[in-house]
Design an enzyme around this catalytic site. Structure first.
Site, PDB file in Angstrom:
ATOM      1  N   GLU A  51     -26.088  51.480  44.703  1.00 39.67           N
ATOM      2  CA  GLU A  51     -26.046  50.210  45.475  1.00 39.67           C
ATOM      3  C   GLU A  51     -27.200  50.144  46.478  1.00 39.67           C
ATOM      4  O   GLU A  51     -27.856  49.244  46.803  1.00 39.67           O
ATOM      5  CB  GLU A  51     -24.758  49.732  45.964  1.00 39.67           C
ATOM      6  CG  GLU A  51     -23.587  49.785  45.021  1.00 39.67           C
ATOM      7  CD  GLU A  51     -23.954  48.871  43.848  1.00 39.67           C
ATOM      8  OE1 GLU A  51     -24.619  47.828  44.124  1.00 39.67           O
ATOM      9  OE2 GLU A  51     -23.457  49.248  42.818  1.00 39.67           O
TER      10      GLU A  51
ATOM     11  N   TYR B  85     -28.208  48.511  31.919  1.00 37.64           N
ATOM     12  CA  TYR B  85     -27.892  49.733  33.017  1.00 37.64           C
ATOM     13  C   TYR B  85     -28.430  51.205  32.209  1.00 37.64           C
ATOM     14  O   TYR B  85     -29.380  51.694  32.859  1.00 37.64           O
ATOM     15  CB  TYR B  85     -26.466  49.762  33.512  1.00 37.64           C
ATOM     16  CG  TYR B  85     -26.003  48.751  34.484  1.00 37.64           C
ATOM     17  CD1 TYR B  85     -25.887  48.898  35.623  1.00 37.64           C
ATOM     18  CD2 TYR B  85     -25.625  47.497  33.896  1.00 37.64           C
ATOM     19  CE1 TYR B  85     -25.432  47.913  36.553  1.00 37.64           C
ATOM     20  CE2 TYR B  85     -25.089  46.503  34.623  1.00 37.64           C
ATOM     21  CZ  TYR B  85     -25.136  46.589  35.919  1.00 37.64           C
ATOM     22  OH  TYR B  85     -24.700  45.634  36.697  1.00 37.64           O
TER      23      TYR B  85
END
Length: 935
Positions: A416, A504
């Protein structure tokens, strides 16, 4: 957004010690959080007022051109209506992308959710809001489109043109004749009485209202939870990818960046958080005389709507300062008091500093808030200045010192924080290039963690957490590439589906491969240039390639066979990956697309593209120079091997290339001989690679199963548990373990494997008995022990059975409960109940228990989890079928549970399962014969 599966799985210390066969899997399921209830798509409240179509004369059918001629009308207060696809004329509202007539510059947004601590909502909560959007007109238009979904628009005005010399003072007002919703593409349409003028700025003023729900994580949502023994609630937001429109009318596309001034009205007992620091607070009184707090925040940088973030909570926090900027971790008061947020707080600042130094770009916001949500299905979200995490992925009890849990939290925080540069600072132009943020954030997880934990085996961890999973799912017939064409998108739901393994894991693998055939210095240098150039703006894949090409052109040491764009487009613009086959006798290397079941489907295929493949390799343990396979086949004389027992070749050094490797018969034989003679001469990552590639290739008809089995002969000497894990997950499959019909192979496997398993078992059982704390720093052991326990106990290893009973007795306090009852009696927001039934059904006896349970409780299961869950469970229960009679019997059991279209789908799926089982039966017969010969 948080990684889908790139950070492994969490096993607490207690559970890590309780990995006793299939029982351990049941315990793990009990800890899983549910993510079943999706938000049901509906219509805005305004639809209840009636449906009607705007005047057809005002539209320009099938055209994106704006209507420059104003529609007759006056500045009356418009009514709001809703149309669906069949009831409106063709127009720009039929397109997924907004027309380019308006560019948003700034939002003044006020939200007022009616959340009160003394009136906690049972299911939903009302909110109101206002937004003033400053826009620049680029083409004359008398029709405005912006996104809005599930909102009731109560007022719509257009002011302007704005005077640039007097702080955007309003010069006039543009009449709004009509306001209506176009549901299919989620637009709010404003029909104006006169056209906006190109080059001028205007302000759209909108008032709206909507509902916040507990059972969704889209837009604004509620968490109801317990803290300090009391029932409490908090409100948070999730805007990515297309949920900002659920909260306020906006231009909800990633390229349409703007600044935001955000105001939140909330109960005085709550704290309000947003992207930026608090600017000020005032008090407001509602019509009932109740007092509310009005919190305003500083202006944000230019950012897309999906990064706008809000939270209203009754949480505590811990804080620290890193390079002059405050970091706060917010969580339940119990969690803060217990110190559970301390680990995350202590690593967050150093991760920010590491990435600032790596990219030579400072984090631009003055603060960072991170909030731990009791329930957050998305795992984590990178909102600029207000990151959100599911608390299970952020909080760490001080007594829990397992490296596995610490590493998991570190990976997700790193992911993040990586987004603060990849995604927030530089945003992809459109969702087809979402891998530019998710792939690079996933890749840099490992760079960050390796920096802070240099003892972690980086290649093995990347293989286990990232590469293995996506290679298992990817193939030439998969429906999409990493980077898709814009026109492939037909509706918003397809954007949501992009948050998957390919975005991802394959994205991270693309970044890693690029770094491997360049070098780390050049790789980072190009990224610095890219990030600096496109800061606060948007970029496409070609922009990235251009900056890499600039870095290549500025030096002479690294030579490529084609441009960076040509090389990387060959990987990102087509699905699947190649199988690279080397004939070590001739040095001929060839590539071909990897297919599921190669021979059966090959005549149907038209996959003619090739990849430009970087081949890093080793010969007899020594690293060799990089070569390129840029055509279907090529000869590399240097890769030929002699008759010497010590001569062997392995392609794909450190498994940095996104492909599988096959060899001719001699090539496999040489590697097998080396393993048996001195397996340590082949690095761990390549022992892992050989096992995984060989079993995958044999399963899909590229090589014989016997070739893969030959690689297991040396295993008595293998002391690396991660290699054992690769063997066991490929050889001891769930179907094999659970199918009673496989007992013809069971004694053969037992005799063959136990002889080889004893050594690795003794290593870890001794550690568990004598020094279990030593496991806390062994990440690879912690993610591999479950399969080792499961297999050893299944094979009847006495020491495993004794140890499992001992540990299981300590864990189970209530052995008399009926386990599956949790699935229909516990709240669906607590954990995924269908997982429990699936896991029970996965055992030999459990499939019958699960079937009987479903027959008696199918209505409760269907109501709680939806009928699609019944379909999934039916596949699990029917996984061992091998005859048409069995299919018919299973359908008779379940037909009354399913809808007609589901019955057709299920029948086709069961036929596929039957055919696959018949194929597996033949494969197992060959395995049994090989075992007999190699005892």
């Amino acid at each position: 957004m948080g990684p889908t599966s790139s950070s492994g799985f969490y096993v607490s210390r207690a559970v890590a010690l309780l990995l006793a066969g299939l029982a351990a899997t049941l315990l793990l399921a009990l800890a899983a959080l549910a993510a079943l209830y999706g938000y049901c798509v509906g219509v805005p409240p305004s639809e209840l007022r009636g449906l009607r179509v705007p005047d057809a004369a005002s539209s320009t059918p099938g055209s994106q051109e704006p209507p420059a001629t104003p529609k007759p009308g006056s500045a009356r207060e418009p009514s709001v209506t809703t149309t669906s696809g069949d009831w409106r004329p063709p127009g720009p509202w039929d397109q997924l992308r907004l027309p380019s007539w308006l560019v948003p510059l700034h939002y003044e947004l006020e939200l007022w959710p009616r959340l009160r601590p003394d009136e906690l909502p049972e299911s939903s909560l009302h909110f109101t809001g206002r937004v003033n959007i400053t826009v620049r007109c680029t083409a004359a238009t008398a029709r405005l489109l912006l996104h809005s979904l599930f909102l009731d628009c109560e007022r719509a005005e257009v002011r302007g043109p704005l005077s640039p010399g007097s702080r955007d003072a309003t010069v006039g007002r543009v009449p709004v004749d009509d306001v209506w919703f176009a549901l299919d593409m989620q637009y709010l349409v404003l029909e104006l009485g006169e056209a906006l003028q190109p080059g001028s700025r205007y302000e759209l003023q909108l008032s709206f209202s909507g509902l916040v729900y507990q059972d969704t994580r889209e837009g604004l949502f509620l968490n109801v939870y317990t803290d300090q023994g009391e029932r409490r609630a908090l409100l948070a937001s999730q805007m990515e990818p297309t949920f900002a429109r659920n909260v306020f009318p906006c231009f909800d596309e990633p390229a349409l960046k703007a600044t935001f001034n955000i105001t939140i009205i909330h109960h005085p007992s709550y704290v309000a958080l947003s992207n930026m620091p608090k600017l000020g607070q005032t008090e407001k009184e509602d019509v009932n005389g109740s007092k509310w707090t009005v919190t305003t925040f500083y202006t944000t940088p230019h950012m897309p709507t999906y990064l706008a973030a809000f939270a209203i909570c009754d949480c505590d926090h811990v804080n620290r300062t890193e390079r002059g900027k405050e970091i706060r971790i917010w969580a339940r008061k119990d969690a803060i008091a217990s110190g559970s947020a301390d680990f995350a707080l202590n690593i967050t600042g150093p991760i920010f500093s590491f990435l600032e130094d790596l990219f030579n770009i400072s984090y631009p916001l003055p603060k960072t808030d991170i909030i731990a949500l009791p329930i957050f299905d998305n795992r984590a979200m990178e909102n600029w200045g207000l990151l959100m995490f599911d608390e299970s992925l952020l909080l760490l009890q001080p007594k829990d010192q397992l490296t596995e849990k610490k590493t998991l939290i570190s990976y997700i925080i790193s992911h993040e924080i990586g987004h603060q540069w990849f995604g927030n600072l530089v945003t992809m132009n459109w969702w087809n290039n979402i891998w530019l943020k998710e792939g690079f954030a996933s890749y840099f997880e490992f760079g960050v963690i390796n920096y802070f934990n240099p003892k972690l085996p980086r290649n093995e961890v990347f293989f286990s957490n990232i590469l293995h999973g996506v290679l298992s799912e990817d193939h030439a017939l998969v429906s999409r590439a990493v980077s898709m064409k814009v026109e492939n998108f037909a509706e918003t739901s397809e954007i949501n589906e992009l948050f998957d393994l390919f975005t991802y894991n394959k994205g991270a693998s693309m970044a890693r491969m690029l770094s491997s055939f360049l070098n780390e210095h050049l790789f980072i240098s190009a990224l610095k240039s890219y990030l600096k150039t496109f800061s606060y703006s948007n970029a496409e894949q070609d922009d990235l390639w251009r900056h890499f090409q600039m870095a290549i052109d500025d030096q002479s040491k690294i030579l490529l066979p084609a441009t960076v764009k040509s090389i990387m487009d060959s990987w990102t613009h087509q699905s699947g990956f190649p199988v690279i086959t080397l004939n070590v006798s001739t040095g001929v290397m060839k590539q071909e697309p990897f297919y599921i079941g190669k021979f059966k489907n090959q005549t149907l295929l038209t996959h003619n593209d090739t990849w430009i493949v970087p081949i890093l390799w080793i010969k007899n343990g020594a690293t060799q120079s990089l070569v390129w396979l840029d055509k279907n086949s090529k000869v590399f004389p240097e890769m030929q091997v002699s008759d010497s027992d010590h001569d062997w070749v392995i392609l794909n050094l450190n498994v940095t290339g996104y492909y599988r490797v096959n060899y001719d018969e001699l090539g496999w034989k040489k590697l097998n001989q080396q393993l048996e003679k001195d397996h340590k001469a082949i690095p761990v990552i390549h022992r892992l690679q050989l096992i995984d590639d060989a079993f995958s290739l044999s399963k899909n008809n590229y090589i014989e199963i016997e070739t893969a089995l030959d690689l297991t002969k040396y295993l008595a000497e293998e002391d690396e548990i991660i290699v054992w894990h690769a063997v066991l997950v490929n050889l001891i499959t769930k179907d094999l373990v659970s199918d009673v019909k496989n007992y013809d192979i069971y004694p053969l496997l037992k005799k063959y494997l136990l002889k080889r398993l004893n050594s690795i078992w003794n290593i870890y059982s001794t550690i568990i008995h004598e020094n279990v704390i030593a496991l806390q720093d062994d990440y690879l052991a912690l993610i591999s022990l479950e399969k080792l326990f499961e297999t050893a106990c299944w094979l009847g290893l006495e020491d495993c059975l004794l140890l499992s009973r001992e540990l299981f007795r300590k864990w189970v306090n209530h052995p008399e409960d009926e386990y599956m009852e949790y699935a229909i009696t516990t709240s669906p927001l607590t954990f995924n109940g269908t997982n429990i039934i699936e896991i029970v059904a996965a055992s030999e006896v459990g499939q019958y228990i699960a079937k009987d349970f479903l027959v008696n409780n199918w209505q409760a299961v269907g109501e709680r989890y939806g009928t699609q869950s019944l379909v999934t469970l039916m596949y699990i229960i029917g996984r061992t079928i091998s005859t048409d009679l069995q299919i018919m019997e299973l359908q008779q059991f379940f037909n009354n549970m399913l809808e007609e279209h589901q019955r057709i789908t299920v029948h086709a799926k069961l036929q596929t399962i039957k055919n696959e089982n018949l194929k597996n039966k033949k494969q197992r017969a060959r395995i049994a014969e090989w075992l007999r010969r190699n005892m």
